[in-house]
Design an enzyme around this catalytic site. Structure first.
Site, PDB file in Angstrom:
ATOM      1  N   HIS A 206       0.808  -1.118   0.321  1.00  0.00           N
ATOM      2  CA  HIS A 206      -0.098  -0.051  -0.071  1.00  0.00           C
ATOM      3  C   HIS A 206       1.036   0.988   0.443  1.00  0.00           C
ATOM      4  O   HIS A 206       0.684   1.835  -1.378  1.00  0.00           O
ATOM      5  CB  HIS A 206      -0.868   0.226   1.567  1.00  0.00           C
ATOM      6  CG  HIS A 206      -2.653  -0.755   1.265  1.00  0.00           C
ATOM      7  ND1 HIS A 206      -2.829  -0.903   1.842  1.00  0.00           N
ATOM      8  CD2 HIS A 206      -3.136  -1.400   0.098  1.00  0.00           C
ATOM      9  CE1 HIS A 206      -3.647  -1.891   1.293  1.00  0.00           C
ATOM     10  NE2 HIS A 206      -4.282  -2.012   0.148  1.00  0.00           N
ATOM     11  N   ARG A 306     -11.114  -0.716 -12.266  1.00  0.00           N
ATOM     12  CA  ARG A 306     -10.866  -1.782 -11.568  1.00  0.00           C
ATOM     13  C   ARG A 306     -11.877  -1.613 -10.379  1.00  0.00           C
ATOM     14  O   ARG A 306     -11.540  -0.464  -9.296  1.00  0.00           O
ATOM     15  CB  ARG A 306      -9.286  -1.566 -11.140  1.00  0.00           C
ATOM     16  CG  ARG A 306      -7.989  -1.511 -11.399  1.00  0.00           C
ATOM     17  CD  ARG A 306      -6.737  -2.388 -10.557  1.00  0.00           C
ATOM     18  NE  ARG A 306      -5.447  -3.083 -11.419  1.00  0.00           N
ATOM     19  CZ  ARG A 306      -4.305  -2.533 -11.259  1.00  0.00           C
ATOM     20  NH1 ARG A 306      -4.527  -1.188 -11.309  1.00  0.00           N
ATOM     21  NH2 ARG A 306      -3.610  -3.255 -12.420  1.00  0.00           N
ATOM     22  N   ASN A 454       0.244  -8.083 -15.997  1.00  0.00           N
ATOM     23  CA  ASN A 454       0.485  -8.254 -14.589  1.00  0.00           C
ATOM     24  C   ASN A 454       0.088 -10.730 -14.732  1.00  0.00           C
ATOM     25  O   ASN A 454       1.358 -11.097 -14.008  1.00  0.00           O
ATOM     26  CB  ASN A 454      -0.310  -7.810 -13.332  1.00  0.00           C
ATOM     27  CG  ASN A 454       0.529  -6.074 -13.811  1.00  0.00           C
ATOM     28  OD1 ASN A 454       0.791  -6.250 -14.295  1.00  0.00           O
ATOM     29  ND2 ASN A 454      -1.086  -5.247 -13.091  1.00  0.00           N
ATOM     30  N   ASP A 455      -1.098 -10.339 -14.985  1.00  0.00           N
ATOM     31  CA  ASP A 455      -1.349 -11.788 -14.445  1.00  0.00           C
ATOM     32  C   ASP A 455      -1.081 -12.714 -15.845  1.00  0.00           C
ATOM     33  O   ASP A 455      -0.421 -13.972 -16.027  1.00  0.00           O
ATOM     34  CB  ASP A 455      -3.154 -11.930 -14.596  1.00  0.00           C
ATOM     35  CG  ASP A 455      -3.846 -11.389 -13.078  1.00  0.00           C
ATOM     36  OD1 ASP A 455      -2.840 -12.381 -12.681  1.00  0.00           O
ATOM     37  OD2 ASP A 455      -4.437 -11.078 -12.960  1.00  0.00           O
ATOM     38  N   ARG A 465       2.214 -13.452  -8.386  1.00  0.00           N
ATOM     39  CA  ARG A 465       2.673 -12.329  -8.777  1.00  0.00           C
ATOM     40  C   ARG A 465       2.852 -11.523  -7.684  1.00  0.00           C
ATOM     41  O   ARG A 465       3.931 -10.099  -7.275  1.00  0.00           O
ATOM     42  CB  ARG A 465       1.698 -11.250  -9.756  1.00  0.00           C
ATOM     43  CG  ARG A 465       0.232 -11.782  -9.058  1.00  0.00           C
ATOM     44  CD  ARG A 465      -0.769 -10.940  -9.609  1.00  0.00           C
ATOM     45  NE  ARG A 465      -0.707  -9.466  -9.771  1.00  0.00           N
ATOM     46  CZ  ARG A 465      -1.809  -8.630 -10.676  1.00  0.00           C
ATOM     47  NH1 ARG A 465      -2.703  -9.346 -11.146  1.00  0.00           N
ATOM     48  NH2 ARG A 465      -1.701  -7.128 -10.439  1.00  0.00           N
ATOM     49  N   CYS A 502      -2.917  -3.165 -20.445  1.00  0.00           N
ATOM     50  CA  CYS A 502      -3.217  -2.080 -19.173  1.00  0.00           C
ATOM     51  C   CYS A 502      -2.196  -3.192 -17.876  1.00  0.00           C
ATOM     52  O   CYS A 502      -2.331  -2.516 -16.834  1.00  0.00           O
ATOM     53  CB  CYS A 502      -4.423  -2.406 -18.915  1.00  0.00           C
ATOM     54  SG  CYS A 502      -5.485  -3.834 -18.854  1.00  0.00           S
TER      55      CYS A 502
HETATM   56  C1  PEP Z   1      -2.678  -7.662 -15.460  1.00  0.00           C
HETATM   57  O1  PEP Z   1      -3.621  -8.377 -15.003  1.00  0.00           O
HETATM   58  O2  PEP Z   1      -2.045  -6.946 -15.708  1.00  0.00           O
HETATM   59  C2  PEP Z   1      -4.290  -5.867 -14.705  1.00  0.00           C
HETATM   60  C3  PEP Z   1      -4.098  -5.568 -15.352  1.00  0.00           C
HETATM   61  O3  PEP Z   1      -5.056  -6.918 -14.165  1.00  0.00           O
HETATM   62  P1  PEP Z   1      -4.555  -6.200 -12.086  1.00  0.00           P
HETATM   63  O4  PEP Z   1      -2.942  -5.872 -12.256  1.00  0.00           O
HETATM   64  O5  PEP Z   1      -5.917  -5.966 -11.863  1.00  0.00           O
HETATM   65  O6  PEP Z   1      -4.837  -8.277 -11.651  1.00  0.00           O
HETATM   66 MG    MG Z   2      -5.103  -9.181 -13.635  1.00  0.00          MG
END
Ligand code: PEP
Ligand code: MG
Length: 580
Positions: A206, A306, A454-455, A465, A502
């Site tokens: 955070h 989000r 990210n995912d 992650r 994104c």
């Molecule tokens: C991602 O997974 O890259 C993404 C943008 O979604 P989040 O980070 O909210 O899982």
């Molecule tokens: Mg994601």
């Protein structure tokens, strides 16, 4: 928030203080790209209860004192949350809720009645929760800092000591702390905080998120930060993840040039475009309507809303009216610009009490994201109706997309539900390797895709992650991740449909160029990262972006891929943005 890339982190993070000429340089994980020079100020250390403290004479009175201390701390945190906005309010509100948690207070109460001194009882009760949260890992482990912050505030109150955290600053300073709770970070006098250096914490914690949101250069996990003395001058470079002690004229000049360059970049507000006029929309990632209101003119819209932030920390889902009001505020704030609303992405690192299943052995592989439709279709329909209503009421332009879609059937079903509920432009996120490999089929069902790197990195590399120690595996420059991004982007080019990115990788200017070279049409990131990416785009044409993408994809390792890309990035861009 943008962090330096995992490749950079792997190279610089966690190395002990090293000499740089005569200068000692400390290393950590940088948040943002800023650089500053200033004197060190230190946070008040957390109070500790005396382990030998005697039992209270009057247990009933001691219980009342404990309850009052929790209540006062909760009220003070909530007041700060109310005065703040956006993500900061969410974070502080969550900490305030912890301070009012009946189980936590009950644990302290029971101990006091059993003969433990009030401050020791609080410490032990909270520490028991800390142990549980740590062992749960993931989202819960990240909340340990919030728990500790509640503990320290309540204990300080009971001992009559000053509130832990950053004292009033006499001059603009670099705040150094072992750890800084979100409450401490949100309470900072922003006009006097030049930078933040933290010995512990993590890049997805955070505190780092708040610092990123506030645009304060921040370096976390800095080994040796405790040796920094109050008043000594340091140079903090978030892009490089370094702290230089007693910086010489050269280091100071570098910081000043960088700061001036970044300030100039931040003034530009035009649309994203390559040097040969190819448009690439620069969009913001947001979590709340307030974030949308703050996003400003520097972005062309929102590429990722989000929405789960609206659902977090609640025991029931927000009503359709409540959701429509929030989405309406965000759409109104963007005044007709595009807003990509992601439907609820609950589960795994974002658990929700009222939908997340307990007892899954692998929640990241379980019923999360779009998969919740299997058990809670109403939740999705209500959300889509609220988005449709908000669009009608504000004349806004919402696009909707579903997270964690893995198959063409899921894409088709989501598109059908969204259209039934009155939403016009429908897409899916590409976060699962299967979706990237079969993006062509998915694009047969929907209007656009948005790649969540990210995912996608997590699932391609089979790496949690949230595990900082495996950051090298999560690097979006990993050739396998690049191949999947390339496959998805190529499908978009072939279908003539928009392909956004994104995930955090879009905020890395060198990666942004590679993504454009692969055919990506929009990039969405924390608004503070937009100026750097806009600048990088303006200095390269599409052909160079394609060369950058090809060079990166020809490499065999993540480090080589990044280096090959950087070698083709214009020198002034590398210098101003400190891309090394
Ligand atoms: C991602 O997974 O890259 C993404 C943008 O979604 P989040 O980070 O909210 O899982
Ligand atoms: Mg994601």
């Amino acid at each position: 928030m943008s962090t330096s890339t995992a490749a950079g982190d792997a190279a610089t993070g966690h190395t002990p203080s090293t000499p740089d000429g005569a200068r000692a340089v400390l290393h950590g994980f940088g948040v943002g790209r800023g650089a500053v020079v200033g004197p060190v100020a230190r946070a008040h250390p957390a109070p500790r209860a005396d382990p030998e403290a005697p039992a209270p004479d009057d247990a009933d009175a001691a219980v009342v004192r404990v309850e009052e201390a929790f209540a006062t701390v909760a009220a003070a945190l909530q007041a700060r949350a109310d005065a703040a906005g956006g993500t900061i309010a969410e974070v502080l509100g969550a900490t305030a809720m912890m301070a009012g948690d009946p189980e936590l207070i009950g644990g302290a109460r029971t101990r006091v009645r059993g003969g433990t001194a009030p401050e020791l009882a609080v410490e032990r009760a909270v520490d028991e929760f800390v142990t549980t949260f740590r062992s749960l890992g993931g989202y819960f482990a990240e909340r340990v800092t919030d728990l500790v912050s509640v503990r320290d505030r309540v204990v300080a109150r009971l001992l009559g000591l000053p509130e832990p955290g950053v004292p009033a600053l006499a001059e603009p300073s670099v705040v150094v702390a072992d750890d800084l709770s979100p409450a401490d970070t949100a309470a900072l006098e922003l006009d006097k905080v030049l930078g933040i250096v933290i010995e512990q914490g993590g890049p997805t914690g955070h505190t780092a998120i708040i610092a990123g949101q506030l645009g304060i250069p921040c370096v976390v996990q800095v080994v040796g930060a405790s040796a920094l003395e109050v008043g000594e001058v340091v140079a903090v470079d978030a892009a490089a993840g370094t702290i230089t002690r007693d910086p010489d004229d050269d280091v100071r000049a570098r910081v000043a040039t960088r700061a001036a360059g970044l300030a100039r970049l931040a003034e530009a507000t035009g649309p994203g475009v390559t040097s040969d006029g190819h448009p690439v929309a620069l969009l913001a990632n947001i979590g709340t309507a307030e974030d949308a209101e703050r996003a400003g003119d520097g972005v062309e819209g929102v590429g990722l809303f989000r929405t789960e932030v609206l659902f977090l920390g609640r025991t029931t889902a927000p009503t359709e009216d409540e959701q429509a009001a929030t989405y309406g505020r965000a759409l109104a704030a963007l005044g007709g610009r595009k807003v990509v609303v992601r439907t609820l992405d609950a589960g795994a690192d974002k658990p929700l009490a009222f939908v997340t299943r307990s007892g899954e052995e692998n929640p990241a592989l379980g019923v999360r994201g779009y998969r919740l439709v299997r058990t809670a279709e109403d939740l999705l329909r209500t959300q889509l109706r609220a988005i449709g209503r908000a669009a009608a009421e504000t004349e806004g332009d919402p696009w909707v997309m579903a997270p964690m879609v893995a198959t063409v059937e899921e894409a088709a079903r989501f598109a059908a539900i969204a259209r039934e509920e009155g939403v016009g432009t429908v897409g899916v996120m590409v976060e699962v390797p299967s979706a990237a490999l079969r993006a062509r089929d998915l694009l047969g069902e929907v209007d656009f895709i948005s790649i969540g790197t990210n995912d996608l990195a997590q699932y391609t590399m089979a790496t949690d992650r949230l595990l900082g120690e495996l950051a090298d595996l999560l690097d979006p420059w990993q050739p396998a991740v690049l191949d999947l991004v390339a496959a998805a982007a190529a499908a978009g080019v072939e279908a003539g449909k928009p392909v956004g990115v994104c995930g955090e990788s879009a905020s890395d200017p060198a990666m942004a160029l590679a993504l454009v070279g692969l055919g990506v049409t929009s990039l969405s990131m924390s608004p503070s990262a937009v100026p750097g990416v806009r600048f990088a785009l303006s200095r390269h044409d599409v052909a160079r972006c394609q060369e950058i993408a090809a060079a990166a994809r020809a490499a065999r390792t993540a480090g080589d891929a990044r280096a090959a890309a950087l070698a083709l990035v214009e020198e002034d861009v590398r210098e101003v943005l400190a891309l090394a």
